[in-house]
Scaffold this active site. Structure first.
Site, PDB file in Angstrom:
ATOM      1  N   ARG A 173       2.813  61.636  50.995  1.00 32.34           N
ATOM      2  CA  ARG A 173       1.995  60.196  51.681  1.00 32.34           C
ATOM      3  C   ARG A 173       2.598  60.112  53.125  1.00 32.34           C
ATOM      4  O   ARG A 173       1.733  59.486  53.858  1.00 32.34           O
ATOM      5  CB  ARG A 173       2.700  59.184  50.585  1.00 32.34           C
ATOM      6  CG  ARG A 173       1.995  59.333  49.424  1.00 32.34           C
ATOM      7  CD  ARG A 173       2.099  58.308  48.329  1.00 32.34           C
ATOM      8  NE  ARG A 173       1.637  56.779  48.984  1.00 32.34           N
ATOM      9  CZ  ARG A 173       1.909  55.835  48.759  1.00 32.34           C
ATOM     10  NH1 ARG A 173       2.940  55.710  47.439  1.00 32.34           N
ATOM     11  NH2 ARG A 173       1.261  54.774  48.995  1.00 32.34           N
ATOM     12  N   CYS A 228       8.534  51.328  52.044  1.00 30.17           N
ATOM     13  CA  CYS A 228       8.036  52.311  51.047  1.00 30.17           C
ATOM     14  C   CYS A 228       6.359  51.837  51.170  1.00 30.17           C
ATOM     15  O   CYS A 228       5.806  51.555  52.025  1.00 30.17           O
ATOM     16  CB  CYS A 228       8.601  52.329  49.573  1.00 30.17           C
ATOM     17  SG  CYS A 228       8.573  50.637  48.759  1.00 30.17           S
TER      18      CYS A 228
END
Length: 273
Positions: A173, A228
Site C-alpha cells: 500500500r 497509517c
C-alpha cells in the site's frame, strides 16, 4: 504492556480495580461483537471501535476520526472506568485494534492503560478461562478525561514534518501497488515504510525492547510521527515505539484523510533514499 500471567494475577487479587476491554476489530471484519459473544476473557466489556473509538467517517476527516472528547468520556464511563483504575485492552490480532483504545485513553489522560501482549490467543494458549455471552453492565464509572496528553499532528504537520515520518501500512500500500479502501494509492512524500506487522513476533506478541529499538533506529533519526490508513494501526506503531523508548506523534487522519484532498501529493514507489 501487560503479560497474560500478570493479568491473571491481577484479576485474581483485585479485579475490581482492573477494567478489561475487548476491542476486537479488523478491516473487513464487522463481526467483532459476535466474536466477543462467542468467547472472551471473564469480566471484559466489548468496545466497538467504529462507534466508540471513532467519530463517523468523512472525506474531510478520514475513515476513523478521533471521537469527540465528551463522547469518549461517556463511553469510558459506560465501561466502568473511574479515575485511578487500571485499564487493560486486548484483541485477537496482536494489539492492532486494542492499541487504538490504549492510545485514545492515554490521550484523554488515563494514566494506567496496558495492552495485553498476545491478546486473546495468548490468554487461551496459557489456559486462561473463556466465557461466552454478554457480561452484566458494570456500574457507571466516573473518569474525567482531558485532551492532548498524547501528541498529534494534522495534514499540514505531516507535510512539513521535520524528522522521521513513518507509514505503518503494508508495504504494497505504501508503494502504491494496491489501495483497497482509500481513493488514491501511494504515500505521503518523504514518509518511510514501516509496516506495523513487523512489530510482532510470529506468535503475535510485541518484539523485545532491543529488537524494536534496533528496528526503529534503522529508519533514521529526529522527531518521529506515524500514520497509517485511518489512524488505527498507527497507534500500534506508537505503542511499539514507546516500548523502544521513543516518543512519537500520531497523525489521526492518516492516508484516508490525505488521499481525499486533491491538493495533497501522493508519492509512488519505494521509500526515499
Amino acid at each position: 504492556m501487560i503479560s497474560v500471567a500478570e493479568l491473571a494475577d491481577l484479576l485474581g487479587q483485585s479485579g475490581g480495580h482492573v477494567r478489561l476491554l475487548d476491542v476486537r476489530w479488523a478491516l473487513g471484519d464487522p463481526d467483532g461483537p459476535q466474536h466477543y459473544l462467542d468467547g472472551h476473557i471473564p469480566g471484559a466489556i466489548f468496545v466497538d471501535l467504529e462507534t466508540e473509538l471513532a467519530d463517523p467517517p468523512s472525506a474531510a476527516k478520514g475513515r476513523h476520526p478521533m471521537p469527540d472528547l465528551a463522547h469518549l468520556q461517556k463511553c469510558a464511563r459506560s465501561w466502568g472506568v473511574s479515575d485511578g483504575d487500571m485499564v487493560v485492552v486486548y484483541d485477537a490480532t496482536g494489539g492492532m485494534a486494542a492499541a487504538r483504545a490504549w492510545w485514545l485513553l492515554r490521550w484523554g489522560g488515563v494514566a494506567d492503560v496496558r495492552i495485553l501482549d498476545g491478546g486473546l490467543p495468548a490468554w487461551e494458549q496459557a489456559g486462561g478461562k473463556i466465557v461466552t455471552g454478554d457480561e452484566t453492565a458494570p456500574p457507571p464509572g466516573s473518569v474525567v478525561l482531558s485532551p492532548d496528553n498524547m501528541p498529534t499532528i494534522d495534514a499540514d504537520g505531516a507535510a512539513g514534518w521535520p524528522g522521521l515520518l513513518l507509514d505503518a501500512r503494508a508495504g504494497e500500500r505504501y508503494r502504491g501497488e494496491v489501495e483497497p479502501v482509500d481513493p488514491r494509492a501511494g504515500h505521503i512524500p518523504g514518509a518511510v515504510s514501516a509496516p506495523t506487522a513487523e512489530n510482532l513476533t510470529a506468535a503475535g506478541q510485541f518484539k523485545s525492547l532491543p529488537e524494536l529499538r534496533s528496528r526503529f533506529e534503522g529508519f533514521g533519526s529526529g522527531p518521529v510521527a506515524v500514520y497509517c490508513g485511518s489512524g488505527v494501526t498507527a497507534a500500534h506503531q506508537v505503542a511499539a515505539l514507546a516500548i523502544a523508548g521513543i516518543d512519537a506523534a500520531l497523525y489521526p487522519g492518516s492516508w484516508s484523510q490525505w488521499s481525499n484532498d486533491p491538493k495533497r501529493p501522493a508519492a509512488i514507489g519505494a521509500e526515499p533514499a
